[in-house]
Design a protein around this motif. Sequence first.
Motif, short mmCIF file in Angstrom:
data_model
loop_
_atom_site.label_atom_id
_atom_site.label_comp_id
_atom_site.label_asym_id
_atom_site.label_seq_id
_atom_site.Cartn_x
_atom_site.Cartn_y
_atom_site.Cartn_z
N VAL A 49 -43.92 74.08 3.70
CA VAL A 49 -44.32 75.02 2.66
C VAL A 49 -45.30 76.04 3.22
O VAL A 49 -45.94 75.82 4.25
N ALA A 50 -45.40 77.16 2.52
CA ALA A 50 -46.33 78.22 2.89
C ALA A 50 -47.25 78.52 1.72
O ALA A 50 -46.86 78.38 0.55
N GLN A 51 -48.47 78.91 2.04
CA GLN A 51 -49.37 79.41 1.01
C GLN A 51 -48.84 80.76 0.52
O GLN A 51 -48.38 81.58 1.31
N ASP A 52 -48.89 80.99 -0.78
CA ASP A 52 -48.30 82.22 -1.31
C ASP A 52 -49.18 83.44 -1.06
O ASP A 52 -50.37 83.33 -0.76
N GLU A 53 -48.56 84.61 -1.16
CA GLU A 53 -49.25 85.85 -0.83
C GLU A 53 -50.47 86.10 -1.71
O GLU A 53 -51.51 86.54 -1.24
N ALA A 54 -50.35 85.80 -2.99
CA ALA A 54 -51.43 86.11 -3.92
C ALA A 54 -52.72 85.38 -3.59
O ALA A 54 -53.81 85.90 -3.86
N SER A 55 -52.63 84.19 -3.01
CA SER A 55 -53.85 83.41 -2.75
C SER A 55 -54.30 83.47 -1.30
O SER A 55 -55.31 82.87 -0.94
N CYS A 56 -53.58 84.18 -0.43
CA CYS A 56 -53.96 84.31 0.98
C CYS A 56 -55.00 85.42 1.17
O CYS A 56 -54.92 86.47 0.53
N VAL A 57 -55.94 85.19 2.07
CA VAL A 57 -56.81 86.28 2.51
C VAL A 57 -55.98 87.25 3.34
O VAL A 57 -56.08 88.48 3.19
N VAL A 58 -55.14 86.73 4.23
CA VAL A 58 -54.20 87.54 5.01
C VAL A 58 -52.84 86.85 4.96
O VAL A 58 -52.68 85.73 5.44
N TYR A 59 -51.86 87.52 4.36
CA TYR A 59 -50.51 86.95 4.24
C TYR A 59 -49.71 87.37 5.47
O TYR A 59 -48.79 88.18 5.40
N GLY A 60 -50.07 86.78 6.63
CA GLY A 60 -49.39 87.11 7.87
C GLY A 60 -48.58 85.94 8.38
O GLY A 60 -47.35 85.99 8.44
N MET A 61 -49.26 84.85 8.74
CA MET A 61 -48.57 83.66 9.24
C MET A 61 -47.58 83.10 8.22
O MET A 61 -46.43 82.80 8.56
N PRO A 62 -47.97 82.94 6.95
CA PRO A 62 -46.99 82.46 5.97
C PRO A 62 -45.80 83.41 5.82
O PRO A 62 -44.65 82.97 5.71
N LYS A 63 -46.05 84.70 5.82
CA LYS A 63 -44.98 85.68 5.68
C LYS A 63 -43.95 85.55 6.80
O LYS A 63 -42.74 85.59 6.56
N GLU A 64 -44.44 85.38 8.04
CA GLU A 64 -43.53 85.26 9.17
C GLU A 64 -42.70 83.98 9.07
O GLU A 64 -41.52 83.96 9.45
N ALA A 65 -43.31 82.90 8.59
CA ALA A 65 -42.58 81.65 8.44
C ALA A 65 -41.49 81.77 7.37
O ALA A 65 -40.36 81.31 7.55
N VAL A 66 -41.84 82.40 6.26
CA VAL A 66 -40.85 82.60 5.19
C VAL A 66 -39.71 83.48 5.70
O VAL A 66 -38.53 83.23 5.42
N LYS A 67 -40.05 84.51 6.46
CA LYS A 67 -39.06 85.47 6.95
C LYS A 67 -37.96 84.81 7.79
O LYS A 67 -36.80 85.22 7.72
N ILE A 68 -38.32 83.79 8.58
CA ILE A 68 -37.32 83.17 9.45
C ILE A 68 -36.71 81.90 8.85
O ILE A 68 -36.03 81.15 9.53
#
Length: 364
Positions: free
Chosen positions: A317-336
Amino acid sequence: MPDIKVFIVDDSAVVRQVLTALLDGLPGIQVIGSAPDPIFALKRMETAWPDVIVLDIEMPRMDGITFLKKLMRERPTPVVICSTLTAKGAEVTMQAMSAGAVDIITKPTLNLKGFLQDSKTLLADAIKAASHARVKKVSSVSSQQMESTPKLTADAVIMPTGLAPMSETTDRVIAIGTSTGGTQALEYVLTRLPRIVPGIVIVQHMPEAFTAAFAKRLDSLSQISVKEAEQNDRVIPGLALIAPGGKHMLLRRSGAQYRVEIKDGPLVSRHRPSVDVLFRSTAQAAGKNAIGIIMTGMGDDGARGLKELHDTGALTVAQDEASCVVYGMPKEAVKIGATDAEFSLAAIPELIIRSPSRAKLLKA
């Protein structure tokens, strides 16, 4: 893209001079001023507010932590702490991170000028990551990389095995990776866990000498035990192990036990410790008996390792964008396609407490 405007607050004239010269020489960064203490800084920043503040801790008239808390109450601004690399400095810096700072730059007590000149990439990464951070007023509750730095994969530390994943059991291991904003996020999660939960292994991007103080602080606040990991530490229920700064941490299985291996090695995804290394080793040691969680942070460290863990049948699972200080690492994981779901920070403690298998979570 406009340059990132930086203001430096440090009582050392040498630090201000060296940092200004170094940062002004980096593309995309502009130092708009400096001050020897927060009182002077507030006056000078009235005319031009910076995007990022580089802040020392121990200063005359107002210390860095008091200033940071004032900022977060009145005008939240990304702050990078520039702290002396000592045990005492690490403990105080952890207080600053808890108060809302987003990253740490370490400075030694000796050969300061040489150290800072050798750390241009680190400085740039920290400031660029901070400029992307979405800081908020702190309640009671890192970056675009320099192209000159080679970017290695987890192969540099641990090779893929191609072995079939182990059979599923009721035991779970929780593997967490995070970076910018992770100190506050981990404090939120770990302090909301009951005394008995599955064993937890964590990589938080942080310089050496700071992870021990970070773990000690979390241990004092949490019902579970938290410690900086050491070679061959067992992963047991009710214990969270945090990878030591400057070392990689791998999960290993010995019979019915999980242990951690602490080892040197090159930077992986430009980090040591690397989330990719932890997740790959977790995939090999625990497979579908693990839960992988990737949280707030800049860059893509952890995305590929989480995909490997996901492909064993583990819940990821990834932390969602709304609660991230920086939605970088989770975004990349979701993307792939490395994740099964996204959770808010507020929902992650309950996920760890329940520790469902992938099948149970997706069925629910």
